[in-house]
Design a protein around this motif. Structure first.
Motif, PDB file in Angstrom:
ATOM      1  N   ALA A   1       0.835  -1.200   0.000  1.00 31.99           N
ATOM      2  CA  ALA A   1       0.000   0.000   0.000  1.00 31.99           C
ATOM      3  C   ALA A   1       0.875   1.258   0.000  1.00 31.99           C
ATOM      4  N   ARG A   2       2.011   1.193   0.676  1.00 32.24           N
ATOM      5  CA  ARG A   2       2.921   2.354   0.714  1.00 32.24           C
ATOM      6  C   ARG A   2       3.516   2.613  -0.668  1.00 32.24           C
ATOM      7  N   GLN A   3       3.889   1.567  -1.377  1.00 26.80           N
ATOM      8  CA  GLN A   3       4.408   1.723  -2.728  1.00 26.80           C
ATOM      9  C   GLN A   3       3.336   2.243  -3.679  1.00 26.80           C
ATOM     10  N   MET A   4       2.106   1.772  -3.484  1.00 26.82           N
ATOM     11  CA  MET A   4       1.015   2.251  -4.318  1.00 26.82           C
ATOM     12  C   MET A   4       0.708   3.725  -4.032  1.00 26.82           C
ATOM     13  N   ARG A   5       0.874   4.132  -2.774  1.00 23.45           N
ATOM     14  CA  ARG A   5       0.632   5.541  -2.445  1.00 23.45           C
ATOM     15  C   ARG A   5       1.656   6.434  -3.125  1.00 23.45           C
ATOM     16  N   LEU A   6       2.916   6.004  -3.142  1.00 24.26           N
ATOM     17  CA  LEU A   6       3.951   6.744  -3.851  1.00 24.26           C
ATOM     18  C   LEU A   6       3.590   6.863  -5.325  1.00 24.26           C
ATOM     19  N   ALA A   7       3.170   5.752  -5.913  1.00 22.96           N
ATOM     20  CA  ALA A   7       2.790   5.743  -7.319  1.00 22.96           C
ATOM     21  C   ALA A   7       1.634   6.704  -7.580  1.00 22.96           C
ATOM     22  N   THR A   8       0.649   6.685  -6.700  1.00 24.96           N
ATOM     23  CA  THR A   8      -0.516   7.560  -6.848  1.00 24.96           C
ATOM     24  C   THR A   8      -0.124   9.027  -6.785  1.00 24.96           C
ATOM     25  N   GLU A   9       0.741   9.370  -5.846  1.00 27.00           N
ATOM     26  CA  GLU A   9       1.153  10.765  -5.698  1.00 27.00           C
ATOM     27  C   GLU A   9       1.935  11.252  -6.913  1.00 27.00           C
ATOM     28  N   LEU A  10       2.760  10.399  -7.490  1.00 28.82           N
ATOM     29  CA  LEU A  10       3.505  10.785  -8.701  1.00 28.82           C
ATOM     30  C   LEU A  10       2.556  10.985  -9.873  1.00 28.82           C
ATOM     31  N   ARG A  11       1.538  10.148  -9.949  1.00 27.67           N
ATOM     32  CA  ARG A  11       0.546  10.306 -11.014  1.00 27.67           C
ATOM     33  C   ARG A  11      -0.253  11.596 -10.814  1.00 27.67           C
ATOM     34  N   ARG A  12      -0.571  11.910  -9.572  1.00 24.33           N
ATOM     35  CA  ARG A  12      -1.299  13.151  -9.293  1.00 24.33           C
ATOM     36  C   ARG A  12      -0.479  14.375  -9.687  1.00 24.33           C
ATOM     37  N   LEU A  13       0.819  14.322  -9.406  1.00 21.42           N
ATOM     38  CA  LEU A  13       1.684  15.436  -9.788  1.00 21.42           C
ATOM     39  C   LEU A  13       1.719  15.607 -11.304  1.00 21.42           C
ATOM     40  N   ARG A  14       1.780  14.482 -12.011  1.00 25.34           N
ATOM     41  CA  ARG A  14       1.801  14.563 -13.487  1.00 25.34           C
ATOM     42  C   ARG A  14       0.480  15.116 -14.012  1.00 25.34           C
ATOM     43  N   ASP A  15      -0.623  14.641 -13.459  1.00 27.39           N
ATOM     44  CA  ASP A  15      -1.942  15.120 -13.901  1.00 27.39           C
ATOM     45  C   ASP A  15      -2.083  16.618 -13.640  1.00 27.39           C
ATOM     46  N   ALA A  16      -1.588  17.074 -12.470  1.00 31.16           N
ATOM     47  CA  ALA A  16      -1.677  18.495 -12.132  1.00 31.16           C
ATOM     48  C   ALA A  16      -0.856  19.349 -13.100  1.00 31.16           C
TER      49      ALA A  16
ATOM     50  N   GLN B   1       7.945   2.667 -18.806  1.00 30.04           N
ATOM     51  CA  GLN B   1       8.591   2.833 -17.501  1.00 30.04           C
ATOM     52  C   GLN B   1       7.798   3.777 -16.610  1.00 30.04           C
ATOM     53  N   ILE B   2       7.237   4.823 -17.198  1.00 26.82           N
ATOM     54  CA  ILE B   2       6.415   5.763 -16.431  1.00 26.82           C
ATOM     55  C   ILE B   2       5.161   5.061 -15.937  1.00 26.82           C
ATOM     56  N   SER B   3       4.547   4.273 -16.793  1.00 26.56           N
ATOM     57  CA  SER B   3       3.344   3.529 -16.404  1.00 26.56           C
ATOM     58  C   SER B   3       3.639   2.560 -15.267  1.00 26.56           C
ATOM     59  N   GLN B   4       4.778   1.880 -15.358  1.00 24.06           N
ATOM     60  CA  GLN B   4       5.142   0.929 -14.299  1.00 24.06           C
ATOM     61  C   GLN B   4       5.359   1.640 -12.971  1.00 24.06           C
ATOM     62  N   ILE B   5       5.992   2.808 -13.017  1.00 20.18           N
ATOM     63  CA  ILE B   5       6.208   3.588 -11.797  1.00 20.18           C
ATOM     64  C   ILE B   5       4.862   4.020 -11.214  1.00 20.18           C
ATOM     65  N   GLU B   6       3.945   4.459 -12.094  1.00 16.74           N
ATOM     66  CA  GLU B   6       2.661   4.985 -11.628  1.00 16.74           C
ATOM     67  C   GLU B   6       1.672   3.897 -11.233  1.00 16.74           C
ATOM     68  N   TYR B   7       1.994   2.661 -11.513  1.00 23.67           N
ATOM     69  CA  TYR B   7       1.158   1.549 -11.061  1.00 23.67           C
ATOM     70  C   TYR B   7       1.827   0.771  -9.932  1.00 23.67           C
ATOM     71  N   GLY B   8       2.970   1.281  -9.473  1.00 23.30           N
ATOM     72  CA  GLY B   8       3.657   0.675  -8.344  1.00 23.30           C
ATOM     73  C   GLY B   8       4.355  -0.629  -8.647  1.00 23.30           C
ATOM     74  N   THR B   9       4.469  -0.991  -9.916  1.00 22.06           N
ATOM     75  CA  THR B   9       5.108  -2.259 -10.270  1.00 22.06           C
ATOM     76  C   THR B   9       6.601  -2.108 -10.508  1.00 22.06           C
ATOM     77  N   SER B  10       7.085  -0.851 -10.465  1.00 23.62           N
ATOM     78  CA  SER B  10       8.516  -0.604 -10.608  1.00 23.62           C
ATOM     79  C   SER B  10       8.916   0.519  -9.670  1.00 23.62           C
ATOM     80  N   GLY B  11      10.089   0.411  -9.078  1.00 22.26           N
ATOM     81  CA  GLY B  11      10.564   1.445  -8.176  1.00 22.26           C
ATOM     82  C   GLY B  11      11.080   2.649  -8.953  1.00 22.26           C
ATOM     83  N   VAL B  12      11.477   3.678  -8.216  1.00 23.04           N
ATOM     84  CA  VAL B  12      12.016   4.883  -8.846  1.00 23.04           C
ATOM     85  C   VAL B  12      13.145   5.401  -7.966  1.00 23.04           C
ATOM     86  N   SER B  13      14.249   5.783  -8.599  1.00 22.58           N
ATOM     87  CA  SER B  13      15.396   6.284  -7.850  1.00 22.58           C
ATOM     88  C   SER B  13      15.154   7.717  -7.391  1.00 22.58           C
TER      89      SER B  13
END
Length: 283
Positions: free
Chosen positions: A9-24, A42-54
């Motif tokens: 859930a924590r990884q998904m929250r990170l993904a959600t917040e990054l997607r919100r920033l992009r949408d904004a 790669q962006i989709s994977q990050i925003e769905y929490g299936t891949s990490g981000v440095s």
């Protein structure tokens, strides 16, 4: 970064917040990928929490999105780069994901609020109370499974028992204190333990009594996990469909206001302790 099969859930929250920033920012995943010099997948994977981000990539993404909230960016970096295994990882594969997600959420919380109407909050339960509760709700499960759930719940108390505990507020309705999940002796021990825990300076316990006029908040049970950055707060609620995590800004604002209203309706901490002491004597 390697792909993750089941994001927490924590990884998904990170993904959600990054997607919100992009949408904004009004950018598509493809446009973001082009500016970063990566594939849009790669962006989709990050925003769905299936891949990490440095950290470097996350800060570049924030810059592209025009985000100037340094506290938020730093908090997101912390979420992305903190790979310290928590105690709950030992239960992975043994317990359902919601158990682990909740333990991780509250471990990283800066403060915690609970509102309960039917049961004593989990962080305040004795082992006997938790065992009776799990056994009643799940009679088809073997004793070994019930014991595992109880042990996990007891470990979760570390957030209010460790050397640097988080501030904790619990609003508990009189009904939850009166319902005997176990026998009379068990109920007495539960109330006594609740009083003992409430003596800690970082814990505030308040009782919502039956004797209230114009009270319509009985359906407002919640677990509120606070963050140093309010945008990253989380509300957890039990529903007929299962546990849900709420984190939209409008939802968070609503539940903050609701908690304050319930807090105003409850007895003061000292009155609450006297009230529970009285209930204990009645048993």
């Amino acid at each position: 970064m390697g792909a993750k099969r089941e994001p927490t859930a924590r990884q998904m929250r990170l993904a959600t917040e990054l997607r919100r920033l992009r949408d904004a920012a009004g950018l598509s995943a493809r446009e973001t990928a082009t500016r970063l010099g990566v594939n849009s997948v790669q962006i989709s994977q990050i925003e769905y929490g299936t891949s990490g981000v440095s950290e470097q990539r996350l800060r570049r993404m924030a810059a592209i999105y025009g985000c100037s909230d340094t506290r938020l960016i730093d908090a997101l970096v912390g979420m992305a780069t903190d790979r310290t295994p928590g105690w709950w990882e030992a239960d992975r594969g043994q317990l359902a994901t919601p158990f682990l997600d909740l333990a991780e959420l509250e471990h990283h919380a800066s403060y915690r609020w609970d509102v309960d109407f039917i049961h004593v909050p989990g962080l305040l339960q004795t082992e006997a109370y938790a065992h009776a509760l799990f056994s009643y709700i799940n009679p088809e499960f073997p004793e070994s499974e019930i014991d595992r759930w109880v042990e996990h719940r007891m470990k979760r108390r570390t957030i209010i028992e460790r050397a640097e505990p988080i501030p904790y507020k619990a609003l508990v309705h009189e009904a939850a204190l009166r319902i005997r999940v176990g026998d009379r002796a068990s109920a007495r021990r539960q109330l006594s333990f609740t009083l003992e825990v409430a003596e800690a300076p970082h814990i505030t316990l308040r009782v919502i009594p039956f004797d209230l006029d114009h009270f319509g908040g009985a359906g407002s049970a919640m677990l509120y996990a606070g963050s140093p950055v309010p945008k990253l707060d989380t509300v957890v609620r039990d529903t007929p469909q299962g546990v849900v995590h709420l984190d939209a800004e409008a939802q968070l604002s609503h539940f903050r206001a609701l908690f304050r209203r319930l807090e105003e309706a409850s007895l003061a901490p000292e009155e609450s302790r006297d009230f529970i002491h009285k209930l204990t004597k009645e048993l």
